[in-house]
Design a protein around this motif. Structure first.
Motif, short mmCIF file in Angstrom:
data_model
loop_
_atom_site.label_atom_id
_atom_site.label_comp_id
_atom_site.label_asym_id
_atom_site.label_seq_id
_atom_site.Cartn_x
_atom_site.Cartn_y
_atom_site.Cartn_z
N SER A 169 8.42 35.05 8.28
CA SER A 169 7.87 33.98 9.10
C SER A 169 8.95 33.45 10.03
N PHE A 170 8.54 32.74 11.08
CA PHE A 170 9.50 32.13 11.99
C PHE A 170 10.20 30.97 11.28
N PRO A 171 11.51 30.85 11.49
CA PRO A 171 12.22 29.73 10.84
C PRO A 171 11.90 28.41 11.50
N GLU A 200 2.52 21.52 26.49
CA GLU A 200 2.65 20.06 26.48
C GLU A 200 3.14 19.58 25.12
N GLN A 201 2.62 20.19 24.05
CA GLN A 201 3.11 19.84 22.72
C GLN A 201 4.57 20.24 22.55
N LEU A 202 4.93 21.42 23.05
CA LEU A 202 6.32 21.86 22.97
C LEU A 202 7.22 20.95 23.78
N PHE A 203 6.73 20.46 24.92
CA PHE A 203 7.51 19.55 25.75
C PHE A 203 7.77 18.24 25.02
N GLU A 223 6.67 26.33 19.18
CA GLU A 223 7.19 27.41 20.01
C GLU A 223 6.86 28.79 19.46
N HIS A 224 6.97 28.96 18.13
CA HIS A 224 6.71 30.30 17.60
C HIS A 224 5.26 30.71 17.76
#
Length: 543
Positions: free
Chosen positions: A209-211, A237-240, A216-217
């Protein structure tokens, strides 16, 4: 500008109303497609290949001719799964597999499509596109100040296949276009049955899995969702929001926030796309990700006046490459001070020049000292430097030699990231220079000898590329980097050299904070004098 935008929308609406009602085209529930994703603002042209099977809830996308594979399998496990298989970033011999399984709350049931949902698209008519007669479909959506025009082109004669999909976003708050992307379809077949092998995940791979948490992943695992299916929402927008919290970003008003989000979206797309190319290095989101590329040019600042300086040529008659170590890192010895942040000030030249003086001081006295960049920014104007508007290392050396030395950070005062009033006090100088030396331009052997025998060396580089702005780790090689004196726009400090997995590198200290690169450092490839590390290098001798 808004008037013309409104008129164009009304014209399209009027034209569409005058045409007979035509239903949007439909395509098969399974298909094989190839094409290119073009992001003009990020200067990217990314080839892709799609296998899509809606009936069995599965898709397989590969980018850059098979370097990067993404499988969406709603038919696997209880709630489906998504897998991403990529080359290990700095190890071309291996592959990495990342996996995100669906859950009861978020099942993986819909495979990623290469075609947009054409609900709401209106037939505009037959037009010519790149010399080909095509049918044009348009859908215009507006949310607050944003107007997004989606245009879909198909062949005008049988068989009807997709030709191009274009999104152009305009923001009336900014008074400019905030986004644009183009999906070109170069091959499409929804008649030939797909094979099981088209969706088969390679056997024997151990997926992980992504750490860490964050959205972002999820974007990395499905980078086309916002482009093909904007109706599903904007994860950027959530990542921002996560980005602003991580780096403590605050903006003056809604307009700046909107502008920064636009820059951020383009930069993140660029970062993820470059990471799909199996390069010798990796990019990541850093504190510069909300900046426009023109703004990034403001944090360099190395000038090139073409004037001859007063430096000596490097005499290597008694020195041989075989007498110096194969690898060296002056950080380990203690000759390098901590990484600083020059901020929005073109003062890199002051960091390069103080860095090599600090190294020479350590070699001579066995002590590490923090010299003042602000001293040079404030005081060396009469010698041709321009403070935060740029300068040259050798002009800093000339000023130091003429004025009796350079003060330390403690004596002169902290770096403030802007021009200040010169308050130099010769009685408080810490380091005095006897002379300085120019390493023969382009001679990498001499530069190695200089680093090994003289300590850290000030060098100029071409840092004008987005790939450098978002460098994270690995050996940096930028095929578009220049290495002539005119290409060198940034001054940095070469503090070592070595070899990583067969790639020779310079170990370079930057002045963009520890948020940048690998704790503020970059490994720069020696290949073809990439980015000009050996083009204009200098070091000093102390009194």
């Amino acid at each position: 500008m808004d008037i013309f935008k409104t008129l164009s929308i009304l014209l399209l609406a009027g034209l569409a109303a005058s045409l007979p009602a035509v239903s949007p085209p439909t395509f098969g529930s399974s298909y094989h497609a190839r094409g290119n994703l073009k992001l003009p603002y990020a200067e990217l042209d990314e080839p892709f290949e799609f296998y899509f099977d809606a009936n069995n809830s599965r898709s397989h996308i590969n980018f850059y001719h098979g370097l990067d594979h993404i499988y969406t399998r709603g038919d696997m496990y209880k709630y489906g799964t998504t897998l991403k298989i990529s080359p290990e970033t700095v190890d071309t011999s291996g592959k990495a597999c990342f996996q995100i399984n669906g859950t009861a709350d978020a099942p993986v049931v819909t495979p990623q499509n290469a075609l947009p949902d054409l609900t709401g698209f209106k037939f505009v008519g037959a037009v010519e596109l790149n010399g080909q007669k095509v049918n044009k479909w348009v859908n215009i959506t507006k949310v607050y100040s944003r107007s997004s025009t989606y245009t879909f082109y198909t062949t005008s004669s049988e068989p009807i296949v997709p030709v191009q999909y274009v999104m152009m976003g305009y923001d009336s708050l900014l008074g400019s276009h905030y986004d644009k992307y183009i999906v070109e379809y170069t091959f499409f077949d929804d008649h030939t049955p797909l094979k099981e092998s088209d969706f088969a995940v390679p056997e024997g791979m151990k997926c992980r899995s992504f750490p860490g948490p964050g959205v972002e992943h999820h974007i990395v695992m499905n980078p086309l969702q916002e482009i093909i299916n904007p109706e599903k929402g904007d994860r950027y927008e959530q990542l921002f929001d996560e980005y602003k919290n991580q780096f403590g970003k605050n903006y003056e008003d809604k307009k700046e926030h909107t502008q920064r989000l636009s820059h951020f979206r383009q930069n993140v797309r660029y970062i993820h796309s470059k990471n799909r190319q199996n390069l010798s290095y990796r990019l990541s989101i850093n504190h510069l990700a909300d900046q426009h590329k023109d703004e990034l040019g403001m944090i360099t600042g190395r000038l090139n006046s073409h004037e001859p300086n007063n430096g000596k040529p490097f005499d290597t008659s008694t020195l041989r490459l075989r007498d110096v170590p194969d690898t060296i890192d002056w950080r380990i010895a203690g000759a390098v001070t901590q990484v600083k942040d020059q901020a929005v000030c073109g003062s890199c030249w002051s960091f390069g020049s103080t860095g090599t003086i600090e190294g020479a001081y350590f070699l001579k006295y066995g002590k590490r000292v923090r010299l003042s960049q602000q001293n040079l920014v404030d005081c060396s104007w009469a010698y041709g430097n321009n403070g935060c508007d740029g300068g040259e290392e050798w002009r800093a050396y000339d000023w130091i030699m003429k004025n009796g030395g350079l003060q330390g950070e403690e004596e002169y005062g902290a770096y403030i990231g802007q021009n200040g009033k010169c308050h130099f006090n010769e009685s408080l100088v810490v380091a005095k220079i006897k002379d300085y030396t120019n390493v023969t331009s382009g001679n990498q052997t001499e530069l190695k000898i200089a680093i090994a025998t003289k300590g850290p060396v000030a060098v100029g580089i071409d840092a004008s590329h987005l790939s450098f702005a978002f460098y994270a780790d690995g050996v940096y090689f930028e095929k578009d980097c220049g290495n002539t004196p005119d290409d060198l726009d940034h001054a940095v400090l070469a503090v070592g050299y070595g070899n990583y997995k067969g790639q020779d590198y310079w170990l370079v200290k930057n002045s963009w904070s520890t948020y940048w690169g690998n704790d503020g450092y970059v490994l720069m490839s020696l290949k073809d004098n990439n980015c000009g590390v050996a083009t204009d290098a200098t070091f000093v001798d102390l009194k």
